[in-house]
Design a protein around this motif. Structure first.
Motif, mmCIF file in Angstrom:
data_model
loop_
_atom_site.group_PDB
_atom_site.id
_atom_site.type_symbol
_atom_site.label_atom_id
_atom_site.label_comp_id
_atom_site.label_asym_id
_atom_site.label_seq_id
_atom_site.Cartn_x
_atom_site.Cartn_y
_atom_site.Cartn_z
ATOM 1 N N ILE A 276 -15.271 17.156 61.968
ATOM 2 C CA ILE A 276 -14.787 16.906 60.845
ATOM 3 C C ILE A 276 -14.328 15.948 59.642
ATOM 4 O O ILE A 276 -13.032 16.836 59.978
ATOM 5 N N GLU A 277 -13.600 14.737 60.677
ATOM 6 C CA GLU A 277 -12.455 14.477 59.774
ATOM 7 C C GLU A 277 -13.498 13.023 58.497
ATOM 8 O O GLU A 277 -14.024 12.217 58.534
ATOM 9 N N THR A 278 -12.433 13.109 57.480
ATOM 10 C CA THR A 278 -12.878 12.033 55.940
ATOM 11 C C THR A 278 -13.093 10.983 56.529
ATOM 12 O O THR A 278 -12.329 10.082 57.101
ATOM 13 N N LEU A 279 -14.250 10.705 56.054
ATOM 14 C CA LEU A 279 -14.356 8.585 56.052
ATOM 15 C C LEU A 279 -13.558 7.930 55.880
ATOM 16 O O LEU A 279 -13.402 7.850 54.138
ATOM 17 N N PRO A 280 -12.716 6.855 56.409
ATOM 18 C CA PRO A 280 -12.237 5.842 56.022
ATOM 19 C C PRO A 280 -13.279 5.147 54.071
ATOM 20 O O PRO A 280 -12.305 5.119 53.158
ATOM 21 N N SER A 281 -13.950 4.796 54.683
ATOM 22 C CA SER A 281 -14.848 4.949 53.371
ATOM 23 C C SER A 281 -15.671 5.787 51.941
ATOM 24 O O SER A 281 -15.177 5.079 50.840
ATOM 25 N N ASN A 289 -7.540 11.767 50.146
ATOM 26 C CA ASN A 289 -8.422 12.403 51.115
ATOM 27 C C ASN A 289 -7.503 14.556 51.069
ATOM 28 O O ASN A 289 -7.034 14.431 51.104
ATOM 29 N N ARG A 290 -8.677 14.669 50.729
ATOM 30 C CA ARG A 290 -9.127 16.046 50.349
ATOM 31 C C ARG A 290 -8.893 17.041 51.555
ATOM 32 O O ARG A 290 -8.520 18.490 51.695
ATOM 33 N N TYR A 291 -9.099 16.940 52.550
ATOM 34 C CA TYR A 291 -9.273 17.185 53.978
ATOM 35 C C TYR A 291 -8.212 16.375 54.499
ATOM 36 O O TYR A 291 -8.809 16.176 55.985
ATOM 37 N N PRO A 292 -6.943 16.001 55.206
ATOM 38 C CA PRO A 292 -5.979 15.461 55.629
ATOM 39 C C PRO A 292 -6.146 16.092 57.197
ATOM 40 O O PRO A 292 -5.986 15.481 57.777
ATOM 41 N N GLN A 293 -6.446 17.449 57.466
ATOM 42 C CA GLN A 293 -7.251 17.975 58.489
ATOM 43 C C GLN A 293 -8.278 18.476 58.991
ATOM 44 O O GLN A 293 -9.295 18.992 58.665
ATOM 45 N N PRO A 294 -8.494 17.702 60.454
ATOM 46 C CA PRO A 294 -10.121 17.602 60.873
ATOM 47 C C PRO A 294 -10.273 18.908 61.169
ATOM 48 O O PRO A 294 -9.654 19.650 62.003
ATOM 49 N N HIS A 298 -18.244 23.566 64.845
ATOM 50 C CA HIS A 298 -18.369 24.477 65.654
ATOM 51 C C HIS A 298 -17.407 25.860 64.428
ATOM 52 O O HIS A 298 -17.771 26.882 63.983
ATOM 53 N N GLU A 299 -15.670 25.077 64.811
ATOM 54 C CA GLU A 299 -15.153 25.720 64.058
ATOM 55 C C GLU A 299 -15.104 26.380 62.791
ATOM 56 O O GLU A 299 -15.239 27.501 61.976
ATOM 57 N N TYR A 300 -16.335 25.193 61.599
ATOM 58 C CA TYR A 300 -16.432 24.969 60.477
ATOM 59 C C TYR A 300 -17.279 26.693 60.677
ATOM 60 O O TYR A 300 -17.066 27.065 59.195
ATOM 61 N N LEU A 301 -18.266 26.478 61.465
ATOM 62 C CA LEU A 301 -19.273 27.117 60.937
ATOM 63 C C LEU A 301 -18.693 28.445 61.522
ATOM 64 O O LEU A 301 -19.153 29.830 59.992
#
Length: 311
Positions: A276-281, A289-294, A298-301
């Motif tokens: 889950i890595e912020t979409l450039p668009s 970008n609120r989430y610079p760290q992908p 599974h880890e997120y879940l």
């Protein structure tokens, strides 16, 4: 009061540009939308509900045989009083069952996607559950295609990112409420974890969605409408262009509280190794970008399941 829109998904084929604009606008504002004319046969939905109700009617000790402690409720049965909305003092008033994707046991995902468990007592449970699972998985893919187009991605952007998604079908039973002073609600205010959730056939009123103004807006779907909402993974991926909206299931007033409520959400997840890595668009000067760290899905879940006391 504003109303959450319901859109006819047949227009994705007949009037694509307008449909994509409308569905995108609905999700940007609400994070929720009703989807009508979805093509899932009533018989498929009815057969599933019949099987689920039959299971929940079994004696408690029989149902508990299908509870697998230590698995976070990933498959099989989760009894009352376990799942608790984040930051809530009281557990939700519900019991539920989890059906996951059927994958080969030599799949690279087998270690994080366990085999399904099936109740021996209910004839036809497996077929009814998997028929509904597969129908909702297909519908969810169409909704994701429209959302992808709205934010400038290819129509098939999500196809190879969800084909082995760790998606869950969750039949839920909310029992009749008999005590007048119960402090907890059927499902406390929460956001969903996954990409999108498809809710089929909620059998009574009670779903409420919090608007951007902070009002609780009731949303009871008409007839064959399936309610589809954005989850936190898609909110994160799109840098909040698609918001994951807080919602709850309230206890109905009067006699309605003494009726059970059944509902079956389908939580559509990406493949476990999807990053889950912020979409450039979805990044701009106005929306940095609120989430610079992908993070892997599974880890997120796992992070989120700990918060709601399932693991």
């Amino acid at each position: 009061m504003h109303r959450i829109p319901t859109l006819d998904i047949r227009r994705f084929d007949s009037d694509r540009t307008a449909f994509v604009a409308e569905i995108g606008a609905a999700y940007r504002e609400w994070g929720f939308c009703g989807i009508s004319h979805h093509g899932i046969p009533t018989a498929t939905i009815d057969a599933a509900y019949q099987a689920f109700k039959a299971f929940f009617a079994l004696p408690d000790e029989v149902k508990r045989r299908y509870h697998l402690p230590g698995t976070g409720g990933a498959r099989g049965y989760t009894p009352f009083g376990i799942e608790t909305a984040k930051d809530s003092k009281f557990p939700d008033l519900k019991e539920f069952w989890h059906v996951g994707r059927e994958i080969p046991r030599d799949s690279k995902y087998a270690d994080v996607m366990p085999a399904n468990v099936w109740p021996e007592e209910i004839d036809g449970f497996r077929k009814a559950a998997l028929d509904l699972y597969n129908a909702l998985d297909g519908l969810g893919s169409r909704v994701l295609s429209a959302l992808a187009l709205h934010i400038g991605l290819a129509e098939d952007y999500f196809a190879d990112k969800t084909d082995f998604g760790n998606s869950i079908l969750r039949p839920i039973h909310y029992p009749p409420i008999t005590a007048p002073d119960i402090p907890n609600v059927r499902a406390g205010a929460h956001e969903d974890i996954n990409l999108i959730t498809l809710l089929v056939g909620a059998s009574s009123a009670g779903l409420e969605v919090r608007s951007t103004q902070g009002e609780w807006v009731p949303f009871t779907a008409d007839g064959d409408t399936i309610v589809v909402n954005i989850g936190d993974m898609l909110q994160r991926l799109t840098n909040h262009v698609y918001p994951s909206t807080t919602h709850r299931v309230t206890n109905p007033p009067g006699d309605a509280a003494r009726q059970p409520r059944y509902s079956t959400p389908f939580f559509l997840h990406p493949n476990p190794d999807f990053m889950i890595e912020t979409l450039p668009s979805c990044i701009s000067a106005d929306n940095p970008n609120r989430y610079p760290q992908p993070i892997s899905s599974h880890e997120y879940l796992l992070e989120r399941l700990r918060e709601i006391k399932l693991i």
